[in-house]
Design a protein around this motif. Structure first.
Motif, PDB file in Angstrom:
ATOM      1  N   PRO A 129      -5.308  -9.129  70.522  1.00  0.00           N
ATOM      2  CA  PRO A 129      -5.899  -9.489  71.519  1.00  0.00           C
ATOM      3  C   PRO A 129      -5.359 -10.968  71.620  1.00  0.00           C
ATOM      4  O   PRO A 129      -4.996 -11.572  70.577  1.00  0.00           O
ATOM      5  N   ILE A 130      -4.931 -11.521  72.742  1.00  0.00           N
ATOM      6  CA  ILE A 130      -4.357 -12.716  73.250  1.00  0.00           C
ATOM      7  C   ILE A 130      -4.914 -13.389  74.524  1.00  0.00           C
ATOM      8  O   ILE A 130      -5.095 -12.586  75.371  1.00  0.00           O
ATOM      9  N   GLU A 131      -5.405 -14.778  74.551  1.00  0.00           N
ATOM     10  CA  GLU A 131      -5.774 -15.238  75.668  1.00  0.00           C
ATOM     11  C   GLU A 131      -4.694 -15.578  76.902  1.00  0.00           C
ATOM     12  O   GLU A 131      -3.630 -15.683  76.618  1.00  0.00           O
ATOM     13  N   GLY A 132      -5.351 -15.167  78.069  1.00  0.00           N
ATOM     14  CA  GLY A 132      -4.342 -15.514  79.110  1.00  0.00           C
ATOM     15  C   GLY A 132      -5.244 -15.931  80.163  1.00  0.00           C
ATOM     16  O   GLY A 132      -6.673 -15.814  80.307  1.00  0.00           O
ATOM     17  N   ARG A 133      -4.699 -16.799  81.393  1.00  0.00           N
ATOM     18  CA  ARG A 133      -5.335 -16.875  82.436  1.00  0.00           C
ATOM     19  C   ARG A 133      -4.774 -16.286  83.587  1.00  0.00           C
ATOM     20  O   ARG A 133      -3.450 -16.231  83.943  1.00  0.00           O
ATOM     21  N   VAL A 134      -5.771 -15.700  84.637  1.00  0.00           N
ATOM     22  CA  VAL A 134      -5.206 -15.035  85.872  1.00  0.00           C
ATOM     23  C   VAL A 134      -4.764 -16.249  86.597  1.00  0.00           C
ATOM     24  O   VAL A 134      -5.768 -17.259  87.088  1.00  0.00           O
ATOM     25  N   THR A 135      -3.659 -16.182  87.345  1.00  0.00           N
ATOM     26  CA  THR A 135      -3.266 -17.039  88.319  1.00  0.00           C
ATOM     27  C   THR A 135      -3.212 -16.820  89.603  1.00  0.00           C
ATOM     28  O   THR A 135      -3.435 -17.688  90.399  1.00  0.00           O
ATOM     29  N   GLU A 136      -3.077 -15.405  89.838  1.00  0.00           N
ATOM     30  CA  GLU A 136      -2.842 -15.034  91.378  1.00  0.00           C
ATOM     31  C   GLU A 136      -3.053 -13.380  91.649  1.00  0.00           C
ATOM     32  O   GLU A 136      -2.979 -12.907  90.762  1.00  0.00           O
ATOM     33  N   ALA A 137      -3.741 -13.394  92.594  1.00  0.00           N
ATOM     34  CA  ALA A 137      -3.626 -11.948  92.888  1.00  0.00           C
ATOM     35  C   ALA A 137      -2.438 -11.334  93.659  1.00  0.00           C
ATOM     36  O   ALA A 137      -1.871 -12.317  94.699  1.00  0.00           O
TER      37      ALA A 137
END
Length: 408
Positions: A129-137
């Protein structure tokens, strides 16, 4: 047993002094070993473990449980691609995956935000697992930023059951699994659901182990179907409340009394495991403070008493008439068919008010039978009803069964 085993005088088995740091490490390991029989590890847990063996592709590390953890050898290499640890060393590790008989580990913090594409590829190869940030739909899913790289998460992979409101995910940070890594990191596809599914399996196992029928839980309504309502009780674990267990009274659809997102108290009726899936049956009507209205029937609706009810359903054999929440009985067609005034009952419809007289009570089977009101009420009805507390309360004919005509 390694050289660092501690004796009572603060020295190892070779007589060398042991540092306080080593003492703390081994004290931690000793505590883990003492609780190995009951301790469980989950994905995301971090702890210190002793390297037990080193192979060509992986090493094994103590976890404080009955199952040793496997860590890929690449996690133990230095900049020159040489193994920088030896058997007996204590390292900080994090649980990547914990299934029955298998625990996969990684070095704690080994995939930091400053690591480059090589570590993203490692994360893909090892399903870390690795962290990510949702930026847009975007069409079909979301853009996710992972270590400065753009990735795509299909909408079906963002949650166990994706919300219709996609904006709630924008700006949020989550752990993801890389499911596709191509063109040296120019084409990356990720999934959050894969991790949530694994976590759900772990939580369901714990739920099955700890939760017994009769347990009262707090939950949230997540889905409404014609046959019942699904309620989340935490950790991705959901149960079904059959429509018959939603309310004491008869309802046509769960949406009659429930809304999505509503907080409810539920009673666990049954927990079973079928084909590897956990099936949880819940009840809302026995999960709250509202008691069974049938327990008060003899007191509130004595035999012979007359009440105004509402026609709930019309059938060829009679009317189902509701007197209040959870209290519905049958006015049989045979009761008015041969009456002089029986014609007035023929044109009734659902929702009409209808006066009825309590003719029979069966608490055990939760059945009420009505009759058209009599012009003259006999006080003996109330006396007869008051003397019976449960079971079946006889019909009007029961009042006459002991009657003996006077001898001429």
């Amino acid at each position: 047993m390694s050289k660092k085993d501690i004796s009572g005088d603060g020295k190892d088995i070779f007589g060398d002094d042991v540092s306080s740091e080593a003492e703390n490490d081994f004290a931690s390991l000793l505590d883990q070993s003492m609780t190995a029989g009951s301790r469980r590890v989950r994905a995301g847990d971090s702890f210190k473990g002793e390297i037990l063996s080193i192979g060509k592709e992986e090493a094994f590390v103590s976890t404080g449980t009955a199952v040793d953890g496997a860590i890929p050898l690449r996690e133990l290499l230095d900049d020159q691609k040489q193994v920088k640890y030896k058997v007996g060393d204590i390292i900080d590790v994090q649980v990547v995956r914990a299934r029955e008989g298998e625990i996969l580990l990684k070095r704690a913090g080994s995939l930091s935000s400053s690591d480059g594409v090589e570590n993203l590829e490692d994360a893909f190869d090892m399903e870390l697992p690795i962290e990510g940030r949702v930026t847009e739909a975007v069409k079909g899913g979301f853009r996710v930023e992972i270590q400065g790289k753009r990735a795509f998460c299909p909408i079906s992979q963002i949650d166990l059951r994706a919300s219709a409101d996609q904006t709630q995910y924008i700006g949020q940070k989550y752990d993801f699994i890389i499911t596709q890594f191509e063109e040296k990191g120019r084409n990356i596809v990720v999934s959050r659901r894969r991790l949530l599914d694994l976590k759900k399996v772990e939580n369901e196992g714990e739920f099955l182990e700890k939760t017994k029928p009769g347990t009262i839980l707090q939950g949230k309504v997540t889905r409404l179907e014609k046959y019942g309502a699904f309620v989340a009780v935490g950790g991705g674990v959901e149960g079904l409340v059959p429509i018959s267990e939603i309310a004491w009274g008869r309802i046509n659809h769960p949406s009659d009394v429930l809304t999505l997102g509503q907080d409810v108290s539920v009673n666990v009726i049954r927990v079973t495991e079928e084909e590897g899936r956990l099936r949880i049956s819940l009840s809302i009507k026995t999960g709250g403070s509202e008691s069974d209205p049938w327990l008060k029937i003899p007191e509130r609706y004595p035999l012979g008493s007359i009440h105004d009810g509402t026609i709930e359903r019309k059938e060829t054999y009679g009317y189902f008439v509701n007197l209040g929440p959870g209290v519905t009985g049958l006015l049989p067609r045979s009761k008015w068919r041969d009456r002089i005034d029986g014609g007035q009952y023929e044109n009734k419809k659902k929702g009409d008010l209808l006066p009825v007289q309590i003719d029979e009570i069966n608490i055990d089977e939760k059945k009420l039978t009505f009759a058209p009101p009599e012009d003259a009420q006999d006080g003996a009805w109330r006396t007869h009803g008051a003397n019976q507390k449960q079971g079946s309360f006889g019909k009007m004919g029961d009042l006459l069964k002991d009657f003996k005509p006077a001898k001429k």
